[in-house]
Design an enzyme around this catalytic site. Structure first.
Site, PDB file in Angstrom:
ATOM      1  N   ASP A   1       0.815  -1.319   0.039  1.00  0.00           N
ATOM      2  CA  ASP A   1      -0.037   0.148   0.082  1.00  0.00           C
ATOM      3  C   ASP A   1       0.902   1.350  -0.100  1.00  0.00           C
ATOM      4  OD1 ASP A   1      -2.907   1.065   0.420  1.00  0.00           O
ATOM      5  OD2 ASP A   1      -1.748   1.969   2.155  1.00  0.00           O
TER       6      ASP A   1
ATOM      7  N   HIS B   1      -7.182  -5.889  -1.571  1.00  0.00           N
ATOM      8  CA  HIS B   1      -5.936  -4.841  -1.202  1.00  0.00           C
ATOM      9  C   HIS B   1      -5.108  -5.353  -0.219  1.00  0.00           C
ATOM     10  CE1 HIS B   1      -4.122  -0.992  -1.107  1.00  0.00           C
ATOM     11  NE2 HIS B   1      -4.247  -1.050   0.365  1.00  0.00           N
TER      12      HIS B   1
END
Length: 321
Positions: free
Chosen positions: A100, A300
């Protein structure tokens, strides 16, 4: 019981969990996470013959939390990783892993300090080179100017997002983690909110929660953010213009180190470009991209949702460096 180390990184002190002995691998988390997001990688990386070091990024957990917005620029983040490498294994180029926000942090650190880092791996966010304009300008044009909500635009005004998220960290984390996980049905992340909406509007609280994040895992994150707050983490998003200006000196440079990239095909961050193939574009900027895998059905939270698959790709790559 987890043993923490406090590392003097030069500008400030960072908290880390360190396991194993051997070449240094520094693991950098994203938003809203902590060293704990690498809990499934620390042991296997250490057992493979490395010093595995998962840090709390500045502003998070037990690390120092400077107040100024500009203390969270990419230039400072890169200096932090250089400081960790110098403190733990001076004179020996280290290996970087990021997820991320940690991905652009490690990509840009490897790009700008090839003398300090000999390989780089990233999850979720590809490296597509230095931009031609600030990402803030991009999302202002694509979203805000069209009265569409974009979370990074919402994060720009100091104190607004902090107030919403700190009111109930558990509620925020449950909804946010779920909304962009591989378990959430398409459309769980709302795309039809107006620019004046709040982040949590339209997000659902799942029951039951996906199995990859246990009740104890969630409790750990809740305790961390209840103690630390969200100003430091959100400040990272307020540095797009400063980051853009800093990056321009490196705009003609490629990442020449051996590299690894893993993402999920249901990750909104990986698919942000729409139709373009991020990995094909990335190969132009990262010519020694040795591993590039997209995990089917993964969202994610790559290394938390699919720890076995990530480790099966990561460990052989590390050993072959």
């Amino acid at each position: 019981m987890t043993e923490f180390s406090m590392i003097d990184a030069g500008e400030l002190k960072l908290r880390a969990v360190i396991q194993g002995q051997g070449p240094l691998v520094i693991m950098v988390h994203g938003f809203p996470e902590s060293w704990y997001s690498w809990r499934h990688q620390l042991g296997p990386v250490a057992e493979a013959g490395f010093t595995a070091c998962a840090i709390d990024v500045r502003g998070y957990g037990g690390s120092d939390k400077p107040h100024p917005v500009d203390a969270y620029s990419l230039a400072h983040m890169a200096n932090d990783l250089v400081g960790v490498a110098d403190a733990l294994q001076p004179g020996q180029p280290a290996i970087l892993l990021g997820h991320d926000w940690g991905a652009p942090i490690v990509w840009n650190t490897a790009l700008t300090r090839p003398d300090k880092f000999r390989a780089v791996g990233a999850l979720s966010v590809p490296h597509l080179g230095v931009g031609t304009r600030s990402f803030r300008e991009v999302f202002d044009a694509l979203f805000t100017a069209k009265n569409r909500f974009f979370y990074q635009a919402y994060f720009q005004k100091e104190g607004v997002a902090e107030a919403e998220l700190e009111a109930n960290p558990r509620d925020f984390l449950r909804k946010f983690y779920y909304a962009i996980s591989g378990d959430a049905p398409d459309g769980t992340w709302p795309n039809n909110k107006t620019a004046d909406a709040k982040l949590l509007e339209g997000l659902v609280d799942p029951d039951p929660f996906p199995a990859w994040l246990t009740a104890a895992d969630l409790d750990y994150y809740v305790d961390e953010f209840t103690a630390s707050g969200f100003r430091g983490p959100i400040n990272r998003y307020r540095n797009h213009d400063l980051d853009f200006d800093w990056q321009q000196q490196f705009k003609d440079r490629k990442i020449e180190q051996p590299a690894l990239f893993i993402a999920g095909n249901r990750d909104l961050a990986f698919n942000m470009l729409g139709g373009a193939d991020p990995i094909a574009l990335m190969r132009l900027q990262v010519p020694r991209l040795q591993v590039a895998e997209v995990l089917d059905g993964c969202g994610h939270w790559t290394q938390q949702e699919r720890p076995a698959e990530v480790n099966a790709l990561l460990i052989p790559w590390l050993k072959a460096l």
